[in-house]
Design an enzyme around this catalytic site. Structure first.
Site, PDB file in Angstrom:
ATOM      1  N   HIS A 226     -31.380  -2.956 -51.954  1.00  0.00           N
ATOM      2  CA  HIS A 226     -30.893  -4.299 -52.320  1.00  0.00           C
ATOM      3  C   HIS A 226     -31.622  -4.715 -53.608  1.00  0.00           C
ATOM      4  O   HIS A 226     -31.558  -4.012 -54.624  1.00  0.00           O
ATOM      5  CB  HIS A 226     -31.123  -5.237 -51.125  1.00  0.00           C
ATOM      6  CG  HIS A 226     -30.465  -6.582 -51.197  1.00  0.00           C
ATOM      7  ND1 HIS A 226     -29.467  -6.895 -52.085  1.00  0.00           N
ATOM      8  CD2 HIS A 226     -30.687  -7.733 -50.475  1.00  0.00           C
ATOM      9  CE1 HIS A 226     -29.095  -8.162 -51.897  1.00  0.00           C
ATOM     10  NE2 HIS A 226     -29.831  -8.691 -50.931  1.00  0.00           N
ATOM     11  N   HIS A 274     -22.322   0.341 -54.985  1.00  0.00           N
ATOM     12  CA  HIS A 274     -22.291  -0.989 -54.377  1.00  0.00           C
ATOM     13  C   HIS A 274     -21.461  -0.936 -53.109  1.00  0.00           C
ATOM     14  O   HIS A 274     -20.456  -0.238 -53.058  1.00  0.00           O
ATOM     15  CB  HIS A 274     -21.678  -2.011 -55.348  1.00  0.00           C
ATOM     16  CG  HIS A 274     -22.005  -3.422 -54.970  1.00  0.00           C
ATOM     17  ND1 HIS A 274     -21.269  -4.139 -54.060  1.00  0.00           N
ATOM     18  CD2 HIS A 274     -23.015  -4.236 -55.381  1.00  0.00           C
ATOM     19  CE1 HIS A 274     -21.812  -5.338 -53.928  1.00  0.00           C
ATOM     20  NE2 HIS A 274     -22.859  -5.433 -54.706  1.00  0.00           N
ATOM     21  N   ASP A 325     -28.234  -4.499 -61.135  1.00  0.00           N
ATOM     22  CA  ASP A 325     -29.645  -4.162 -61.313  1.00  0.00           C
ATOM     23  C   ASP A 325     -29.867  -3.151 -62.433  1.00  0.00           C
ATOM     24  O   ASP A 325     -30.970  -3.073 -62.982  1.00  0.00           O
ATOM     25  CB  ASP A 325     -30.224  -3.601 -60.001  1.00  0.00           C
ATOM     26  CG  ASP A 325     -30.351  -4.679 -58.938  1.00  0.00           C
ATOM     27  OD1 ASP A 325     -30.745  -5.799 -59.297  1.00  0.00           O
ATOM     28  OD2 ASP A 325     -30.027  -4.411 -57.770  1.00  0.00           O
TER      29      ASP A 325
HETATM   30  C1  SDX Z   1     -27.611  -5.326 -54.776  1.00  0.00           C
HETATM   31  O1  SDX Z   1     -24.290  -6.652 -51.414  1.00  0.00           O
HETATM   32  C2  SDX Z   1     -24.525  -7.209 -52.525  1.00  0.00           C
HETATM   33  O2  SDX Z   1     -23.729  -7.991 -53.004  1.00  0.00           O
HETATM   34  C3  SDX Z   1     -25.824  -6.821 -53.197  1.00  0.00           C
HETATM   35  C4  SDX Z   1     -26.050  -7.302 -54.637  1.00  0.00           C
HETATM   36  C5  SDX Z   1     -26.211  -8.818 -54.669  1.00  0.00           C
HETATM   37  O3  SDX Z   1     -25.937  -9.398 -55.730  1.00  0.00           O
HETATM   38  O4  SDX Z   1     -26.678  -9.384 -53.690  1.00  0.00           O
HETATM   39  O5  SDX Z   1     -25.007  -6.912 -55.482  1.00  0.00           O
HETATM   40  C6  SDX Z   1     -27.397  -6.754 -55.178  1.00  0.00           C
HETATM   41  O6  SDX Z   1     -28.224  -5.102 -53.768  1.00  0.00           O
HETATM   42  C7  SDX Z   1     -27.042  -4.203 -55.627  1.00  0.00           C
HETATM   43  C8  SDX Z   1     -27.276  -2.822 -55.020  1.00  0.00           C
HETATM   44  C9  SDX Z   1     -28.663  -2.313 -55.390  1.00  0.00           C
HETATM   45  N1  SDX Z   1     -28.959  -1.033 -54.727  1.00  0.00           N
HETATM   46  C10 SDX Z   1     -29.038   0.128 -55.403  1.00  0.00           C
HETATM   47  O7  SDX Z   1     -28.828   0.207 -56.606  1.00  0.00           O
HETATM   48  C11 SDX Z   1     -29.465   1.285 -54.561  1.00  0.00           C
HETATM   49  C12 SDX Z   1     -28.643   2.530 -54.893  1.00  0.00           C
HETATM   50  N2  SDX Z   1     -27.317   2.379 -54.372  1.00  0.00           N
HETATM   51  C13 SDX Z   1     -26.988   2.864 -53.133  1.00  0.00           C
HETATM   52  O8  SDX Z   1     -27.924   3.366 -52.268  1.00  0.00           O
HETATM   53  C14 SDX Z   1     -25.685   2.404 -52.535  1.00  0.00           C
HETATM   54  O9  SDX Z   1     -24.694   2.516 -53.495  1.00  0.00           O
HETATM   55  C15 SDX Z   1     -25.669   1.017 -51.868  1.00  0.00           C
HETATM   56  C16 SDX Z   1     -26.815   0.845 -50.907  1.00  0.00           C
HETATM   57  C17 SDX Z   1     -25.764  -0.084 -52.942  1.00  0.00           C
HETATM   58  C18 SDX Z   1     -24.319   0.867 -51.135  1.00  0.00           C
HETATM   59  O10 SDX Z   1     -24.335   1.767 -50.133  1.00  0.00           O
HETATM   60  P1  SDX Z   1     -23.194   1.993 -49.045  1.00  0.00           P
HETATM   61  O11 SDX Z   1     -22.061   1.108 -49.255  1.00  0.00           O
HETATM   62  O12 SDX Z   1     -23.853   1.989 -47.715  1.00  0.00           O
HETATM   63  O13 SDX Z   1     -22.722   3.435 -49.425  1.00  0.00           O
HETATM   64  P2  SDX Z   1     -23.389   4.810 -49.067  1.00  0.00           P
HETATM   65  O14 SDX Z   1     -24.862   4.757 -49.241  1.00  0.00           O
HETATM   66  O15 SDX Z   1     -22.914   5.204 -47.715  1.00  0.00           O
HETATM   67  O16 SDX Z   1     -22.793   5.754 -50.178  1.00  0.00           O
HETATM   68  C19 SDX Z   1     -21.480   6.306 -50.123  1.00  0.00           C
HETATM   69  C20 SDX Z   1     -21.510   7.620 -50.858  1.00  0.00           C
HETATM   70  C21 SDX Z   1     -22.586   8.564 -50.329  1.00  0.00           C
HETATM   71  O17 SDX Z   1     -22.142   9.868 -50.601  1.00  0.00           O
HETATM   72  P3  SDX Z   1     -21.575  10.807 -49.448  1.00  0.00           P
HETATM   73  O18 SDX Z   1     -22.708  10.921 -48.429  1.00  0.00           O
HETATM   74  O19 SDX Z   1     -20.380  10.106 -48.856  1.00  0.00           O
HETATM   75  O20 SDX Z   1     -21.279  12.087 -50.139  1.00  0.00           O
HETATM   76  O21 SDX Z   1     -21.870   7.414 -52.239  1.00  0.00           O
HETATM   77  C22 SDX Z   1     -23.125   8.037 -52.530  1.00  0.00           C
HETATM   78  C23 SDX Z   1     -23.782   8.252 -51.170  1.00  0.00           C
HETATM   79  O22 SDX Z   1     -24.698   9.284 -51.210  1.00  0.00           O
HETATM   80  N3  SDX Z   1     -23.896   7.110 -53.305  1.00  0.00           N
HETATM   81  C24 SDX Z   1     -24.890   7.458 -54.143  1.00  0.00           C
HETATM   82  C25 SDX Z   1     -25.352   6.257 -54.674  1.00  0.00           C
HETATM   83  N4  SDX Z   1     -24.645   5.229 -54.167  1.00  0.00           N
HETATM   84  C26 SDX Z   1     -23.753   5.760 -53.328  1.00  0.00           C
HETATM   85  N5  SDX Z   1     -25.410   8.625 -54.478  1.00  0.00           N
HETATM   86  C27 SDX Z   1     -26.438   8.616 -55.350  1.00  0.00           C
HETATM   87  N6  SDX Z   1     -26.920   7.497 -55.899  1.00  0.00           N
HETATM   88  C28 SDX Z   1     -26.407   6.305 -55.575  1.00  0.00           C
HETATM   89  N7  SDX Z   1     -26.892   5.184 -56.094  1.00  0.00           N
END
Ligand code: SDX
Length: 382
Positions: A226, A274, A325
């Site tokens: 997050h 996201h 971010d």
């Molecule tokens: C914020 O919710 C909000 O509105 C939040 C926010 C706000 O204003 O409040 O926008 C602020 O929190 C932004 C997000 C910041 N977090 C990050 O940057 C962390 C990195 N991102 C991820 O871990 C991920 O994208 C999430 C946590 C943000 C979202 O995760 P989900 O929806 O649970 O998706 P997931 O982790 O299940 O990913 C789906 C697929 C996976 O691949 P497969 O296993 O299906 O092959 O996408 C891949 C993931 O591995 N993936 C990534 C990735 N993000 C998704 N792979 C590598 N790096 C990434 N960043």
């Protein structure tokens, strides 16, 4: 409904679950748009002060001139670091994470609030406004004490963003920097039922007070999935290595190689992806413009080699795009904040959204208590 052992569906992470209505913001992944109380966030970032956006989020309407002046007077009167908060911060180690410092400070403010037990609408709005005003001093003081610098008192002749930078760095920030900072505050202010806001609503649903909701929300924001991601983005840049003497192309090539290796190792790269947006975060283009302005102002073109290199490599390999971010991290770095201070800056902005949601939850409350499906051992006896 009873707790089942084999429900039809488990919505892991509440993915796709609509938990309630909100009139505060609308996140629209189809059109990559974000509205605060109906207004596109890009328009608000281009035209309004952060103080005006805060009032819009709390009250639902743009403030009149008189309302604006009244709030500005309140905000300026509550900027100084509370001596009890300062004493509490001074008890914490200099290397305590600034999110832990921030969480503690809000808790101390809540415990000392003369109306801590009163959550009537008028008092709760006022608590939100006082917290909005008081919080920058916490971040500024923590940044300064980590650098062994003295506290800087606030100045009443400066607006919120100017004063925030003044208290942090002890000098007046140039207009370009103030503007990029203001834009970041507006963009970070609100985003519907994200994890920290939902946390604040869960706490409020038990009829706990506003400071309890915000303290819990800070805990939720700290994690790198997050809010902690803006800090983590900078750690990625640092891991790749920031070299002021190399060209943009050289930096981009190193970033690309780093990303390929990180993805091969199945690492999560912070600042990308996201839960709601799948084809781009609506706030990124506006924040990227602010970053570009800072890169130009500080003459740090090589940093954008790393930025572009990582973004292109992620898009090519996984078609995953940056979230807010990603441009915010390097923007705060260029302004001179320590990397660990980035997520507390997110708090300063999101206090508006959190407290608007706390008020909305309280106005039409229902205890938030979902069900779980039991998958432990069958009944057994001693
Ligand atoms: C914020 O919710 C909000 O509105 C939040 C926010 C706000 O204003 O409040 O926008 C602020 O929190 C932004 C997000 C910041 N977090 C990050 O940057 C962390 C990195 N991102 C991820 O871990 C991920 O994208 C999430 C946590 C943000 C979202 O995760 P989900 O929806 O649970 O998706 P997931 O982790 O299940 O990913 C789906 C697929 C996976 O691949 P497969 O296993 O299906 O092959 O996408 C891949 C993931 O591995 N993936 C990534 C990735 N993000 C998704 N792979 C590598 N790096 C990434 N960043």
């Amino acid at each position: 409904m009873t707790e089942q052992t084999s429900p039809d569906t488990i919505y892991k992470g509440l993915d796709g679950v609509v938990a309630d209505y909100t009139a505060i913001s609308k996140v629209n992944p189809e059109s990559n748009s974000l509205l605060y109380r109906g207004y596109p966030v890009q328009q608000l970032a281009a035209q309004l002060s952060f103080e005006e956006v805060a009032l819009l989020l709390w009250t639902g309407e743009l403030p009149s001139q008189a309302e604006k002046e009244e709030f500005i007077a309140l905000e300026r009167a509550h900027r100084a670091l509370d001596s009890r908060v300062k004493s509490a911060i001074d008890l914490l180690p200099l290397d305590a994470h600034p999110m832990d410092v921030a969480r503690t400070a809000v808790s101390v403010l809540g415990a000392n609030h003369p109306q801590s037990g009163d959550s009537s609408p008028e008092v709760e709005l006022r608590k939100a406004q006082e917290l909005f005003a008081a919080f920058p001093a916490v971040v500024a003081y923590d940044q300064r004490r980590r650098r062994k610098q003295e506290l800087v008192e606030p100045r009443e002749d400066l607006d919120y963003s100017q004063n925030f930078l003044w208290m942090t760095f002890g000098e007046e920030a140039p207009e370009e920097v103030v503007d990029a900072f203001r834009v970041s505050m507006v963009l970070y202010a609100e985003h519907s039922f994200n994890a920290s806001t939902f946390t604040a609503r869960v706490v409020t649903s038990t009829l706990a007070d506003l400071h309890s909701g915000v303290t819990a929300a800070i805990g939720a924001l700290k994690g790198p999935l997050h809010g902690g991601a803006n800090e983590a983005v900078m750690h990625t840049f640092e891991e790749i290595g920031i070299d002021k003497d190399e060209t943009r192309e050289e930096a981009a090539a190193r970033a690309k190689a780093w990303m390929e290796e990180a993805l091969a190792e199945k690492r999560k790269v912070m600042g990308f992806g996201h839960r709601v947006y799948k084809s781009g975060d609506s706030r990124v283009p506006t924040m990227k413009q602010a970053l570009d302005a800072m890169v130009k102002y500080y003459g740090r073109d090589e940093l954008m080699g790393l930025y572009d290199g990582l973004e292109a490599a992620m898009a090519e390999a996984k078609n995953i795009l940056p979230n807010l971010d990603y441009p915010a991290g390097p923007t705060y770095h260029l302004m001179g904040f320590d990397t660990e201070m980035f997520t507390p800056l997110f708090i300063a902005a999101r206090i508006t959204g959190w407290t608007a949601h706390i008020q909305e939850q309280r106005a039409d409350n229902s205890l938030i208590r979902p069900l779980s499906a039991y998958n432990g051992p069958d009944e057994r006896h001693l």
